[in-house]
Design a protein around this motif. Structure first.
Motif, PDB file in Angstrom:
ATOM      1  N   ARG A 138       2.509  33.939-106.764  1.00  0.00           N
ATOM      2  CA  ARG A 138       1.642  33.586-105.804  1.00  0.00           C
ATOM      3  C   ARG A 138       1.061  34.306-105.142  1.00  0.00           C
ATOM      4  O   ARG A 138       1.639  35.674-105.169  1.00  0.00           O
ATOM      5  CB  ARG A 138       2.868  32.484-104.988  1.00  0.00           C
ATOM      6  CG  ARG A 138       3.809  30.898-106.044  1.00  0.00           C
ATOM      7  CD  ARG A 138       4.473  31.134-104.909  1.00  0.00           C
ATOM      8  NE  ARG A 138       5.042  30.032-107.027  1.00  0.00           N
ATOM      9  CZ  ARG A 138       6.241  28.970-106.257  1.00  0.00           C
ATOM     10  NH1 ARG A 138       6.475  28.492-105.183  1.00  0.00           N
ATOM     11  NH2 ARG A 138       6.156  28.047-106.980  1.00  0.00           N
ATOM     12  N   LEU A 139       0.220  33.743-104.145  1.00  0.00           N
ATOM     13  CA  LEU A 139      -0.459  34.682-103.082  1.00  0.00           C
ATOM     14  C   LEU A 139      -0.257  34.474-101.502  1.00  0.00           C
ATOM     15  O   LEU A 139       0.643  33.579-101.419  1.00  0.00           O
ATOM     16  CB  LEU A 139      -2.058  33.982-103.345  1.00  0.00           C
ATOM     17  CG  LEU A 139      -2.802  34.765-104.969  1.00  0.00           C
ATOM     18  CD1 LEU A 139      -4.103  34.061-104.152  1.00  0.00           C
ATOM     19  CD2 LEU A 139      -2.467  36.134-104.712  1.00  0.00           C
ATOM     20  N   GLN A 141      -0.139  33.926 -97.574  1.00  0.00           N
ATOM     21  CA  GLN A 141      -1.724  33.197 -96.501  1.00  0.00           C
ATOM     22  C   GLN A 141      -2.572  33.821 -95.976  1.00  0.00           C
ATOM     23  O   GLN A 141      -3.151  32.700 -96.042  1.00  0.00           O
ATOM     24  CB  GLN A 141      -0.914  33.167 -95.753  1.00  0.00           C
ATOM     25  CG  GLN A 141       0.283  32.120 -94.704  1.00  0.00           C
ATOM     26  CD  GLN A 141       0.888  31.924 -94.078  1.00  0.00           C
ATOM     27  OE1 GLN A 141       2.104  32.368 -93.578  1.00  0.00           O
ATOM     28  NE2 GLN A 141       0.959  31.063 -93.011  1.00  0.00           N
ATOM     29  N   PHE A 143      -3.780  34.840 -98.729  1.00  0.00           N
ATOM     30  CA  PHE A 143      -4.536  34.243-100.019  1.00  0.00           C
ATOM     31  C   PHE A 143      -4.982  35.771-101.077  1.00  0.00           C
ATOM     32  O   PHE A 143      -5.927  35.840-101.246  1.00  0.00           O
ATOM     33  CB  PHE A 143      -6.124  33.870-100.103  1.00  0.00           C
ATOM     34  CG  PHE A 143      -6.160  32.312 -99.549  1.00  0.00           C
ATOM     35  CD1 PHE A 143      -5.155  31.208 -99.858  1.00  0.00           C
ATOM     36  CD2 PHE A 143      -7.159  32.427 -98.259  1.00  0.00           C
ATOM     37  CE1 PHE A 143      -5.492  30.368 -99.325  1.00  0.00           C
ATOM     38  CE2 PHE A 143      -6.422  30.610 -97.480  1.00  0.00           C
ATOM     39  CZ  PHE A 143      -6.027  29.957 -98.046  1.00  0.00           C
ATOM     40  N   ASP A 175      -5.714  28.059-107.475  1.00  0.00           N
ATOM     41  CA  ASP A 175      -6.650  29.545-107.077  1.00  0.00           C
ATOM     42  C   ASP A 175      -6.404  30.181-107.602  1.00  0.00           C
ATOM     43  O   ASP A 175      -6.322  31.709-107.740  1.00  0.00           O
ATOM     44  CB  ASP A 175      -5.547  30.069-105.616  1.00  0.00           C
ATOM     45  CG  ASP A 175      -4.077  29.675-106.238  1.00  0.00           C
ATOM     46  OD1 ASP A 175      -3.790  30.366-107.013  1.00  0.00           O
ATOM     47  OD2 ASP A 175      -2.888  30.404-105.039  1.00  0.00           O
TER      48      ASP A 175
END
Lengths: 1070, 500
Positions: A138-139, A141, A143, A175
């Motif tokens: 996961r990235l 906030q 990104f 994403d």
């Protein structure tokens, strides 16, 4: 051009490097072999396995890869405590050893089941290993990855140099492009090449549901609560090459890198070589020379200078064979352990395929005289199968730990370890876990679990309906479907009962070592089958209660009779022993004391050692299910001619009169008569043992029956052979083990025959063991003329002991260990304080015993030498809390001045019940004796009277219930053993009668039955027609109303104290 | 005249209760059980079950051996305690001094009560009749002492009324367990052969105290009436109800207001003392002519704030018509909840949903315009967009997990995705243009796909591939395709939301 060449070639192929199997417990949802097969089906050139901090699954993947012809890359995913995870893929053998050592470091500093690793550990073991950094999925906030990840990636690059890569994965979380962009930027900056992976968690997208459920089980939540802990989609499956290429079309080099790494990792598990330890030879001899030297020395000791010609031939023959197969080191390793045990006076006895050889006899590994049976060595060791020899050694159960610690100490924990057992998820566990995760109520989960009777049964929809559950409810069907998939998954790594692997070099070069749950034990990550695949040798250091008992008996015999017996010097072939055994007088004797054995003995009438071997093997699920027992008995008694289904089977079945009784025989029949290859036959037996391979069993069954009928055997005979193999599956009992057990049968029977006092004393001191309660052992010994004294504070030791000789035998003094709820250290205090006889309860308290402990002794009626019965003793003991202390110490206690207290006297029957409650036996009388009068009025006859009746007579009998059994092979028939004051007798209850009287049979402590006598060759049974619960007779002794609860309480205590052992097969009734 | 006590023993308290609730259990064996170390231990058995040889204390698995189809009911923890408490409250109608006698008994002091029913016999019959009609199995004992009543209820034959002064002689015949002493002591007495109270009572007291402790003697004395024993009666819980009778009927709106304020003050003080706040309140006015007017308010969080509550009522009491006058006002709070008292200074500092003024504003809006206008949403842990939020019921509710920030979601999510037509390359590339409400949007930027699978345990259907797209005007949309292009499944594109 060249680069282009690789490029084109690599694009045509792909290797998945990030693969999580179900050996990452509760994460991966596919077996290693499923993953390998799927990769092969997609045409991948190779596949890696990277489970979390473990190599436990790699042997299975390796074996599957060999079968499918794909190349396998062993590896693992390192989850670090202080950094991003790394995939570790060793390029050569040394690198593999370093990886294994790294995991060992992490394992040994953590609790069982965990592995604590830090970056520094990895740097120290990094050489030759290719690392792939696994970024977060996961990235944040912005990104982007967190700064920590970038820093770590740079540090990894600096530490690992060119051997470090960056994993890129298409998660389909929306994403992906951002992920890949960030990673490629990082790759550009740090020169860490990007490599494509698909973070595989299952081989096929259909397994996603199971993977979700596993997540729930791991997180201990239900599927409805699991939320973001689940994966959002089903993309974590093995994808075809074209799809992987499409997904990474913008980063084609990432695919090339995967192939590049795959090509660099040429290490295969086949190159691991097992080497025996060196310490087993002396004076510079080679192992073979050492073995010859030891065997010769042993032979001289056993037979003197003139070794019998037959023995000499055998030794030569066996040594040749051992030399040819290159097994001397194995025999020496076993010998080393046995030698240590013998030095320490620990009894041991080898068994297994190679144990009953003349060589092992000379080495002292077995005490079975090889001339006792006429077997060729190769029968045990088949060269064709090229299987390593197998010797299990049994040690006294109380002292086995000493032997194990010897092995650890001698070879070191880095060179010796116990083999693992991979515990699989069983039906009940699976349905519980899945049911809970799917949010079923505990009640429903219970009912589902109840609907499964035995672990080998397939889930049965009819059973589920029986439990009142809706068999068409889609949610329930989903639960059952997932359960079926989950069954057979590895759940945890346990400890094998005693299989050791010992190596010359570091064991960690071969496999990581983990801490076992038990203190002072370490084991490896692989189980027995894995070891077999790689050709490692293990020796089994097992525990056997009977050896403890026999050693205690030898000790007693030498102390009291001045005779020094060993397993080897007990006189053999004693007719008196066989005579005793033939009349089923075998209570306490190893293996042949059970009801089933006892009813077989008079029919078989063993008269030589080999008969005992057969006796041990015949009352087993294999022969019974194969319906081989009755044909054998008929042939033995000359009621049926001995014939063989064919000439070729005559060699195999000659010794057992043409009836296959042993596992080896059934396997051989599969080979000779049905055309199985030896390894197929072995696979067949194994597939029977594992309930997961249902489909395979059917396949084998067809093959066996078709093969045999094609070769001219009757279909019915083939069916029986198959049934027998089926029976062996769960309780394999080969001849080679039966032979070793038969020796212990003979020795325990011999001791019982000549020294019943020693025998019962040793048995009482080795409990819990065997089939019977102390009460039955004592009753049996008394019947053989042995006298007993009760537990007494002035005479007993912790163990039972032999006192003065009265007549033929010594009298047994029961030990404190017989008393319920008493601790050994308290009794050692008591014995230490017994410099002169205790004459008051106060004196006993002064030795440091608590009032609670003294009360237990009072309950056991152990104060008789003080002139107090249990009630008076309790009255005394209960006043101890109020003794004069301090200044008044030594003055008379107030008890002396108490007047006018008359405790009611206890009836003998009350004493007996209390004796049972406290010591689970009574020397005063048998409980049934007190109700004989009333039983007689009901028309009940005693056990001894029953023996004089005739076959078919209608009788009414009653007694205490000793054992209730419903063996799996009996088709619902229940066997019950009752005991009255004159003896024991057996009941047979047909299934329909049992259903009718279930409540009486299961609830009665004292049972009265009516039925017909069945007498067959001295074996007497009552075929039960009606049952009555007579528990009230146990309490009816006291006439007044108020007295009733006493006895009821006592009877209940008695019931509870004994329930566990009296009801050993209670599970069968479910 | 001395005191009299009644002991009631509910022999099968929990199983009777279950049978009352589920009459079909009456004739089949069933047990109540609680889990214990991975097993289930039976706590109670009904009569049919006992006939099959099943006893409390057994493991359920073992009892299923005896009776395979045994019905097992999970017992909620504390059930017996709750039942007995409720029965004690119910029994207050028979005696003001009613006490619970755990685990399964009641004790009533009946001194001076029985004559209302016409003597002890009739009194007992009345009580037993009522309880048995409910479906309970009871044993009862009446005596001068609690101990004796307890003993004859449990160890006597049938229902016993011991005449005054006879407790001693009656007890001598009973076993020691009738003395309410620890099981250990009972055990030891049995081992000593003392199976009735008779010989025990005859022993020298010192000898007994030394060996068996003081409890035995105390219980003996209590049962015989030598030592006094008192009951701790259960009290009925006082409801939150305030009454305001008026000397002169009130006929003005101002008067009603004053009455309301008084009542509110009293009720709120009461609530504050108990750490409670009201969520619902009913205000009633009893008119002289017999008409009752009432109005109710509700709050979004527990409140005992007089001024606020007054404002909520204020609107509504305007239409109270006093007519000939109101003689009685009542204020009732049927629904209350725990509130943590806030320090006054903190009130000004709090913000968001912690600020009580926000809640009070919401109360006012809802009271004025009707409920269902104000919604509050919290994140729900579901990937499936329609289920990814839930409506919060209260102001106190806190999100169980933070709003996910790694996957952008549209500010306006359509309640139902709307069909659109697209032109998109296969298999899973973003569309190039789409038509929505007859307008064609050309896509200039796109991100995705985000593949979201069905939550298979809730429903089974096709997955969705979501794309965040921007059209030529710079507007951003959330589109998805349901299902794959490949295979036999039909696929369709939808618009599911608008980004700000």
């Amino acid at each position: 051009m060249h680069i282009n060449g690789i490029y084109m070639d690599s694009l045509a192929s792909y290797t998945e490097l990030q693969v999580t199997s179900n050996f990452s417990f509760l994460r991966g949802a596919s077996h290693p072999d499923e993953l390998v097969e799927q990769a092969a089906a997609h045409g991948h050139s190779a596949i890696a396995l990277t489970d979390r901090n473990t190599l436990a699954g790699i042997v299975r993947a390796h074996a599957a890869a060999k079968k499918t012809g794909i190349r396998f890359i062993p590896g693992c995913r390192l989850d670090l405590l202080d950094g991003p995870s790394l995939l570790a893929l060793p390029t050569d053998k040394d690198a593999y050893s370093r990886l294994s050592a790294l995991l060992t470091t992490g394992n040994l500093r953590a609790e069982k089941g965990e592995c604590h690793l830090y970056r520094a550990d990895v740097y120290a073991h990094a050489k030759g290993i290719i690392f792939v950094v696994v970024p977060a999925d996961r990235l944040n906030q912005l990104f982007d990855y967190d700064d920590g990840f970038y820093a770590a990636a740079r540090e990894y690059r600096d530490a690992f140099g060119d051997s470090c890569y960056l994993a890129a994965c298409r998660y389909y979380r929306g994403d992906d492009a951002k992920h890949l962009y960030r990673l490629s930027a990082l790759a550009g900056e740090t020169q860490l090449p990007l490599v494509a992976t698909n973070d595989i968690h299952y081989h096929h997208p259909d397994r996603r549901e199971l993977q979700d459920v596993l997540t729930c089980i791991r997180e201990k939540c239900t599927i409805a609560e699991a939320g973001f802990r689940l994966h959002p989609n089903a993309e974590r499956y093995m994808k075809p090459i074209t799809e992987m290429r499409r997904l990474f079309r913008q980063y084609p080099n990432a695919i090339v890198r995967a192939q590049e790494i795959s090509e660099a990792c040429r290490f295969t598990l086949d190159s691991l070589k097992y080497i025996y330890p060196e310490e087993i030879t002396s004076e510079g001899r080679t192992p073979m020379e050492e073995l010859i030297h030891l065997v010769r020395a042993g032979a001289r000791q056993l037979f003197g200078e003139n070794i019998p010609a037959r023995i000499e031939t055998n030794i030569r023959h066996e040594l040749d064979f051992i030399g040819q197969m290159n097994y001397p080191a194995y025999f020496l390793t076993v010998y080393d352990v046995v030698r240590y045990a013998r030095q320490q006076g620990i009894l041991c006895q080898g068994r297994g395929s190679a144990a009953n050889s003349t060589v092992c006899y000379c080495l002292g590994i077995t005490s079975v005289d090889p001339t006792k049976f006429d077997l060729l060595f190769e029968r045990f060791l088949s060269a064709a199968r090229n299987e390593p020899p197998d010797i299990d050694v049994d040690f006294e159960h109380e002292r086995r730990e000493e032997v194990m610690q010897y092995v650890y100490n001698k070879y070191g924990r880095d060179r010796a370890a116990i083999v693992a057992t991979v515990t699989q998820v069983h039906q009940k566990g699976a349905i519980r876990d899945v049911g809970k995760a799917m949010g079923l109520s505990l009640d429903t989960v219970d009912r589902l679990a109840k609907s499964i009777w035995r672990h080998d049964e397939v889930l049965n929809d009819a059973r589920i309906l029986e439990q009142g559950l809706d068999g068409y409810d889609p949610h329930l069907l989903k639960v059952l479907d997932l359960t079926r998939q989950y069954i057979g998954f590895p759940r945890q790594l346990g400890q094998h009962t005693g299989g050791f692997v010992i190596t010359k070099g570091k064991l960690t070069d071969l496999c990581p070592i983990i801490n076992a749950r038990m203190e002072d034990r370490t084991n490896i990550e692989w189980n027995k089958d894995d070891i077999d695949v790689l050709g490692f040798l293990k020796i089994d250091v097992l525990a056997l209660g009977m050896l403890t008992c026999i050693r205690k008996a030898f000790d007693l015999a030498s102390r009291h009779y001045g005779v020094h017996w060993t397993l080897a010097n007990i006189p053999q072939d004693d007719p008196a022993v066989y005579a005793m055994v033939s009349t089923a007088d075998t209570i306490g004797v190893f293996q042949i004391e059970s009801r089933a054995q006892q009813s077989m003995l008079p029919r078989l009438r063993p008269s030589c050692f080999y008969d005992l071997v057969i006796e041990v093997a015949i009352v087993r699920p294999g022969p019974i299910q194969g319906d081989m027992v009755h044909p054998y008995l008929r042939r033995r008694n000359g009621e049926e001619p001995v014939s063989f289904p064919s000439k070729e089977l005559e060699d195999i079945l000659g010794r057992t009169l043409g009836v296959p009784l042993f596992q080896e025989q059934a396997m051989k029949i599969a080979i000779v008569a049905a055309g199985f290859t030896p390894s197929e036959a072995d696979e067949l037996r194994r597939s029977m043992a594992t309930f997961k391979a249902q489909g395979q069993v059917t396949k084998f069954k067809r093959k066996l029956i078709d093969g045999m009928t094609r070769n001219g055997y009757s279909a019915e005979y083939a069916e029986r052979v198959f049934k027998q193999i089926e029976g062996f599956g769960s309780y394999g009992f080969p001849e080679s083990h039966a032979v070793s057990f038969a020796l212990l049968v003979y020795i325990s029977a011999w001791i019982k025959c000549y020294y019943p006092d020693v025998f019962v004393c040793a048995l009482l001191n080795s409990l819990p063991m065997g089939f019977y309660q102390p009460a039955q052992l004592v009753i049996d010994a008394r019947r053989h003329g042995v006298g007993f004294h009760p537990v007494d504070v002035n005479h007993s030791q912790w163990d039972s002991t032999l006192e003065a000789r009265e007549g033929k035998y010594f009298t047994v003094r029961l030990g404190f260990r017989q008393v319920d709820g008493i601790k050994e250290e308290d009794m050692l205090l008591l014995i230490a304080g017994r410099t002169q006889a205790y004459d008051t309860v106060q004196a006993l308290q002064d030795s440091g015993l608590s009032a609670a402990c003294l009360e237990k002794l009072a309950d056991a009626d152990a104060f008789r030498s003080l002139g107090l019965d249990r009630r008076q003793a309790l009255w005394e003991v209960s006043s101890l809390a109020d003794r004069p202390i301090g200044l008044f110490r030594g003055t008379d206690s107030e008890s002396k001045f108490e007047k006018g207290i008359d405790l009611p006297a206890m009836a003998l029957s009350e004493h007996v019940v209390q004796d049972y409650a406290s010591t689970s036996l009574s020397l005063k009388a048998h409980p049934v004796q007190f109700m004989r009068e009333r039983l007689r009025n009901l028309g009940v006859i005693s056990a001894s009277e029953m023996m004089s009746r005739r076959n078919g007579d209608f009788v009414k009998v009653a007694g205490l219930v000793l054992v209730r059994q419903r063996p799996g092979t009996s088709k619902g028939v229940v066997f019950i053993t009752l005991e009255d004051e004159s003896g024991q007798f057996n009941l047979i209850v047909w299934a329909s009668v049992f259903e009718e009287y279930r409540k009486e049979i299961l609830g009665a402590k004292m049972l009265m039955v009516q039925g017909h006598l069945q007498i067959e060759k001295e074996v007497v049974h009552v075929i039960v027609q009606r049952c009555h619960n007579m528990n009230r007779l146990l309490v009816a002794e006291a006439p007044e109303r108020g007295a009733e609860p006493v006895v009821r309480v006592a009877a209940k205590t008695m019931l509870e104290a004994k329930q566990a052992s009296l009801f050993p097969e209670a599970r069968n009734f479910k | 005249m001395g005191k009299r006590f009644l002991s009631l023993w509910f022999r099968h308290l929990t199983t009777d209760y279950m049978t009352i609730r589920r009459p079909e259990l009456h004739h089949i064996p069933f047990v109540m059980a609680v889990p214990d170390h991975g097993r289930k231990i039976i706590t109670a058995v009904n009569a049919a079950g006992r006939k099959e040889g099943i006893d409390a204390g057994m493991v359920v698995a073992d009892s299923r051996v005896l009776y395979p189809t045994l019905e097992v009911v999970d017992e909620q923890p504390g059930l017996a305690g709750k039942l007995i408490k409720a029965l004690a409250l119910w029994a207050i109608r028979f005696s003001p001094v009613t006490a619970v006698d755990p685990p399964d008994g009641l004790l009533l002091e009946t001194t001076g009560c029985d004559h209302l029913w016409g003597g002890e016999e009739a009194y007992l019959t009345a009580i037993l009749g009522r309880l048995e009609a409910k479906g309970y199995h009871i044993r009862a004992g009446m005596a001068d002492t609690i101990g004796a009543a307890w003993a004859v209820a449990r160890f006597g034959q049938g229902n016993n009324i011991l005449p005054s002064g006879q407790q001693r002689s009656a007890l001598l015949e009973l076993p020691p367990a009738a003395l309410r002493i620890a099981p250990d002591t009972v055990d030891r007495l049995h081992k000593l052969g003392l199976v009735t109270i008779g010989p025990v009572a005859g022993f020298p007291r010192r000898a007994l105290r030394r060996r068996l402790g003081p409890e035995l003697l105390l219980r003996l004395d209590q049962a015989f009436g030598i030592e006094e024993e008192v009951l701790t009666p259960v009290q009925p819980v006082e409801p939150y109800l305030e009454r305001l009778p008026c000397l002169e009927p009130i006929g003005t709106a101002a008067g009603i207001g004053i009455a309301l304020e008084r009542l509110l003050e009293r009720l709120c003080t009461h609530l504050r003392d108990d750490g409670k706040g009201l969520r619902e309140s009913v205000f009633k006015a009893f008119r002289v002519d017999g008409k009752i007017m009432e109005t109710r308010i509700g709050t979004n969080r527990g409140s005992n704030h007089v001024a606020h509550l007054f404002r909520l009522f204020e609107e509504k009491i305007r239409n109270f018509e006093p007519d000939f006058g109101i003689e009685l006002f009542t204020l009732d709070a049927p629904k209350v909840e725990e509130v943590t008292p806030l320090q006054k200074t903190l009130w000004t500092g709090a913000c968001g949903t912690d600020d009580p003024r926000l809640a009070e504003l919401a109360d006012r809006i809802c009271n004025k315009l009707g409920p269902g206008l104000i919604h509050r949403y919290l994140p729900a842990e579901h990937y499936w967009p329609e289920r990814s939020y839930s409506e919060a019921g209260t102001f106190e509710a806190k999100p169980a997990s933070p709003w996910p920030t790694d996957r952008p979601r549209p500010i306006h999510l359509l309640p139902r995705p709307e069909r659109i037509d697209v032109a998109a390359p296969i298999p899973d590339y973003p569309p190039m243009l789409f038509r929505y409400q007859n307008r064609l949007h050309t896509i200039v930027h796109a991100d995705g796909p985000e593949r979201i699978e069905q939550e298979w345990w809730i429903e089974g259907a096709q997955h969705r591939d979501y794309y965040t797209v921007e059209d030529e005007t710079g507007a951003r949309y959330w589109l998805f395709r349901s299902g794959h292009y490949t295979g036999n499944h039909a696929h369709q594109w939808y618009l599911h939301g608008f980004f700000g």
